[in-house]
Design an enzyme around this catalytic site. Structure first.
Site, PDB file in Angstrom:
ATOM      1  N   LYS A 232       0.826  -1.204   0.000  1.00  0.00           N
ATOM      2  CA  LYS A 232       0.000   0.000   0.000  1.00  0.00           C
ATOM      3  C   LYS A 232       0.863   1.259   0.000  1.00  0.00           C
ATOM      4  O   LYS A 232       2.078   1.220   0.170  1.00  0.00           O
ATOM      5  CB  LYS A 232      -0.954  -0.010   1.203  1.00  0.00           C
ATOM      6  CG  LYS A 232      -2.130  -0.957   1.015  1.00  0.00           C
ATOM      7  CD  LYS A 232      -3.144  -0.846   2.134  1.00  0.00           C
ATOM      8  CE  LYS A 232      -4.345  -1.744   1.872  1.00  0.00           C
ATOM      9  NZ  LYS A 232      -5.303  -1.741   3.000  1.00  0.00           N
ATOM     10  N   ARG A 266      -3.159  -9.840   5.740  1.00  0.00           N
ATOM     11  CA  ARG A 266      -3.755  -9.939   4.400  1.00  0.00           C
ATOM     12  C   ARG A 266      -2.716  -9.444   3.395  1.00  0.00           C
ATOM     13  O   ARG A 266      -2.324  -8.278   3.425  1.00  0.00           O
ATOM     14  CB  ARG A 266      -5.032  -9.096   4.327  1.00  0.00           C
ATOM     15  CG  ARG A 266      -5.750  -9.144   2.990  1.00  0.00           C
ATOM     16  CD  ARG A 266      -7.001  -8.265   3.032  1.00  0.00           C
ATOM     17  NE  ARG A 266      -7.730  -8.295   1.759  1.00  0.00           N
ATOM     18  CZ  ARG A 266      -7.462  -7.524   0.716  1.00  0.00           C
ATOM     19  NH1 ARG A 266      -6.473  -6.635   0.788  1.00  0.00           N
ATOM     20  NH2 ARG A 266      -8.165  -7.620  -0.400  1.00  0.00           N
TER      21      ARG A 266
END
Length: 285
Positions: A232, A266
């Site tokens: 991210k 995740r």
């Protein structure tokens, strides 16, 4: 750290349609995107053959569960109709269950209809980035289905969330907003709730780092914690690199998250994350 662990007694198992998952050791959730526009290009899968190939590789690498999404939640992502999301997700769930029937599939959706049909097709967990905000039927649906529910913190929608980053105290407000929803879910009879503080969702890069720094404060809610920081912006934007170069940064942040109480990571990179957990667990225990 030890006394904190004893004080906050987190739930240590998940019931995935009769299959009991232990959280005594952190778990790895592999990301499968059946979307043309997910933020990390290498995670996009455009055919059932690609889905099955990636599933096989992730299971071989040690994934404990897979998270399948048919609606890109990156900032500014295009709107997708319910019918289109179902067309992407349901055939993928059915194919995975046909070829790898023991797989625990989480479906990444904020729509109750997609949740319901995904569970009917063989999925075991619902991962709702909107925390019930974008479909008022979601909480009742999950309660009726009696499956684990990942409650993520987000404000607005994927299209508007970047403008909703004003907080007086980021972490306390995230906890307050999650706590109110946990109470609703428990009142409806949802037994397995997993918290996701929502890195990158209605949070700036600096706020993501504050959230990571104070992650252990979420232990007060005494629920399993999922962390999703894989490739991210808090990694690649801060480091000034491309997403394709963000594996090392992702591992560094995931290691910090493990030290602060993360139960599920995740990720796009299952093998490397599994190794990270093995090494962390060896040192920590």
């Amino acid at each position: 750290m030890e006394s904190k662990d004893k004080f906050f007694r987190k739930k240590s198992t998940l019931n995935c349609r009769g299959k009991i998952l232990s959280l005594d050791t952190p778990l790895v959730m592999g990301i499968l995107n059946v979307t043309p526009d997910s933020f990390f290009a290498d995670s996009r899968l455009s055919s059932i053959d690609e889905v099955l190939h990636r599933t096989e590789a992730m299971l071989r690498d040690g994934a404990d569960m897979l998270d399948l999404g048919g609606y890109s939640s990156r900032p500014g992502a295009a709107e997708v109709s319910v019918a289109e999301e179902l067309d992407r997700v349901i055939p993928a769930v059915e194919a995975i269950m046909q070829h790898f029937p023991e797989t625990i599939i989480s479906v990444d959706t904020f729509r109750a209809k997609v949740a319901e049909e995904s569970i009917a097709a063989g999925a075991s967990i619902i991962n709702d980035i909107a925390g019930g905000n974008l479909d008022e039927a979601m909480f009742e649906t999950v309660a009726r289905l009696q499956v684990p529910y990942i409650l993520m913190h987000m404000r607005g929608t994927p299209q508007t969330m970047n403008s909703l980053t004003d907080y007086n105290d980021l972490v306390l407000e995230v906890i307050d907003e999650l706590q109110a929803k946990v109470a609703q879910l428990k009142n409806l009879g949802v037994n397995d709730i997993i918290l996701d503080p929502g890195f990158g969702f209605a949070k700036t890069v600096d706020q993501n780092f504050e959230l990571m720094r104070r992650l252990e404060e979420l232990r007060i809610l005494e629920l399993p914690l999922l962390v999703g920081v894989s490739r991210k912006s808090m990694t690649y934007k801060y480091l000034g690199i491309d997403q394709s170069e963000a594996l090392a940064g992702t591992i560094a942040l995931n290691t910090i998250a493990l030290g602060k109480g993360a139960d599920i990571l995740r990720v796009h990179d299952v093998k490397e994350t599994k190794q990270t957990i093995q090494l962390y667990t060896k040192v920590a225990h």
